[in-house]
Write a protein that holds these residues in place. Structure first.
Motif, PDB file in Angstrom:
ATOM      1  N   ARG A   1      41.317-102.585 -23.919  1.00  0.00           N
ATOM      2  CA  ARG A   1      42.538-103.388 -24.024  1.00  0.00           C
ATOM      3  C   ARG A   1      42.523-104.328 -25.217  1.00  0.00           C
ATOM      4  NH1 ARG A   1      45.718-103.025 -19.543  1.00  0.00           N
ATOM      5  NH2 ARG A   1      44.734-102.101 -17.728  1.00  0.00           N
TER       6      ARG A   1
ATOM      7  N   SER B   1      50.262 -97.500 -15.422  1.00  0.00           N
ATOM      8  CA  SER B   1      49.125 -96.737 -15.937  1.00  0.00           C
ATOM      9  C   SER B   1      49.352 -95.243 -15.657  1.00  0.00           C
ATOM     10  CB  SER B   1      47.815 -97.206 -15.307  1.00  0.00           C
ATOM     11  OG  SER B   1      47.706 -96.735 -13.984  1.00  0.00           O
TER      12      SER B   1
ATOM     13  N   SER C   1      48.843-107.257 -23.014  1.00  0.00           N
ATOM     14  CA  SER C   1      48.269-106.404 -21.974  1.00  0.00           C
ATOM     15  C   SER C   1      49.170-106.402 -20.735  1.00  0.00           C
ATOM     16  CB  SER C   1      46.879-106.921 -21.617  1.00  0.00           C
ATOM     17  OG  SER C   1      46.239-106.039 -20.748  1.00  0.00           O
ATOM     18  N   GLN C   2      49.038-105.366 -19.941  1.00  0.00           N
ATOM     19  CA  GLN C   2      49.793-105.260 -18.695  1.00  0.00           C
ATOM     20  C   GLN C   2      48.984-104.434 -17.711  1.00  0.00           C
ATOM     21  OE1 GLN C   2      51.320-102.178 -17.502  1.00  0.00           O
ATOM     22  NE2 GLN C   2      50.446-101.019 -19.187  1.00  0.00           N
ATOM     23  N   GLU C   3      49.208-104.632 -16.436  1.00  0.00           N
ATOM     24  CA  GLU C   3      48.473-103.912 -15.394  1.00  0.00           C
ATOM     25  C   GLU C   3      49.376-102.981 -14.591  1.00  0.00           C
ATOM     26  OE1 GLU C   3      45.178-104.193 -14.833  1.00  0.00           O
ATOM     27  OE2 GLU C   3      44.903-105.729 -16.371  1.00  0.00           O
ATOM     28  N   GLU C   4      50.685-103.200 -14.683  1.00  0.00           N
ATOM     29  CA  GLU C   4      51.606-102.542 -13.754  1.00  0.00           C
ATOM     30  C   GLU C   4      51.943-101.087 -14.073  1.00  0.00           C
ATOM     31  OE1 GLU C   4      54.205-104.978 -16.617  1.00  0.00           O
ATOM     32  OE2 GLU C   4      52.370-105.375 -15.518  1.00  0.00           O
TER      33      GLU C   4
ATOM     34  N   HIS D   1      44.695 -96.990 -24.824  1.00  0.00           N
ATOM     35  CA  HIS D   1      45.671 -98.078 -24.702  1.00  0.00           C
ATOM     36  C   HIS D   1      46.401 -98.146 -26.038  1.00  0.00           C
ATOM     37  CE1 HIS D   1      43.727 -99.726 -21.082  1.00  0.00           C
ATOM     38  NE2 HIS D   1      42.603 -99.360 -21.677  1.00  0.00           N
TER      39      HIS D   1
END
Length: 181
Positions: free
Chosen positions: A143, A177, A172-175, A38
């Motif tokens: 993260r 990867s 942080s972000q989830e969208e 990350h």
């Protein structure tokens, strides 16, 4: 005059080599730097970065060690337009812990500090429109990093002449990867 120039050039190479040794890049076990990371903090002197830094979110990187010891680095970077994926091959330069890529501009990247397991700090330079731009990145296997690693990153950024205004801890972000197709 030529002798003075050559002497200064050799002195600079010795200084860079000594700096790499001081920062733990000598003897870097490339297999420990390989894998998913990350990108959780940045520092840069790029005008584009400074204008847009408040929009930036945590990116992902995967580093693979190639047979010759070179590195393949894949990035997944969240942007307002969606997830941007990039890949570059970085070749060894001969300076311990330093790599070079000519893809999308001439870039060098040097491992400044790492414990080989949980974090790595990478200093990158590239030439764009005749200007040399610099960026320091904090890579983490998770993260979040400890306050100690955050403080180390900020200390290294200051040593590389980055101001507080140039340093950004990324949310942080989830969208976006590297696992997405």
């Amino acid at each position: 005059m030529r002798t003075v120039g050559l002497s200064l050039g050799l002195a600079l190479l010795c200084l860079l080599h000594a700096e790499a040794e001081n920062l733990g890049a000598v003897g870097l076990d490339k297999s420990k730097i390989a894998g998913k990371w990350h990108i959780i903090a940045l520092a840069s002197d790029s005008e584009h970065y400074l204008r847009r830094k408040d929009e930036l979110k945590m990116a992902m990187a995967t580093i693979a060690v190639l047979g010759e010891g070179d590195l393949k680095v894949s990035f997944a970077i969240p942007t307002p337009e969606g997830c941007k994926k990039l890949e570059s091959i970085y070749k060894q330069t001969g300076i311990p812990g330093e790599y070079y890529s000519s893809e999308r501009g001439n870039k060098t990247a040097q491992v400044v500090d790492t414990d080989g397991k949980t974090y790595a700090v990478i200093f990158a330079s590239r030439v764009k429109d005749g200007k040399t731009l610099h960026m320091l990145r904090l890579y983490s296997r998770t993260r979040q990093v400890s306050p100690k690693i955050t403080a180390l990153f900020k200390k290294l950024a200051k040593e590389k002449s980055f101001t507080d205004k140039m340093i950004k801890m990324l949310p942080s972000q989830e969208e976006c990867s590297l696992d997405e197709a």
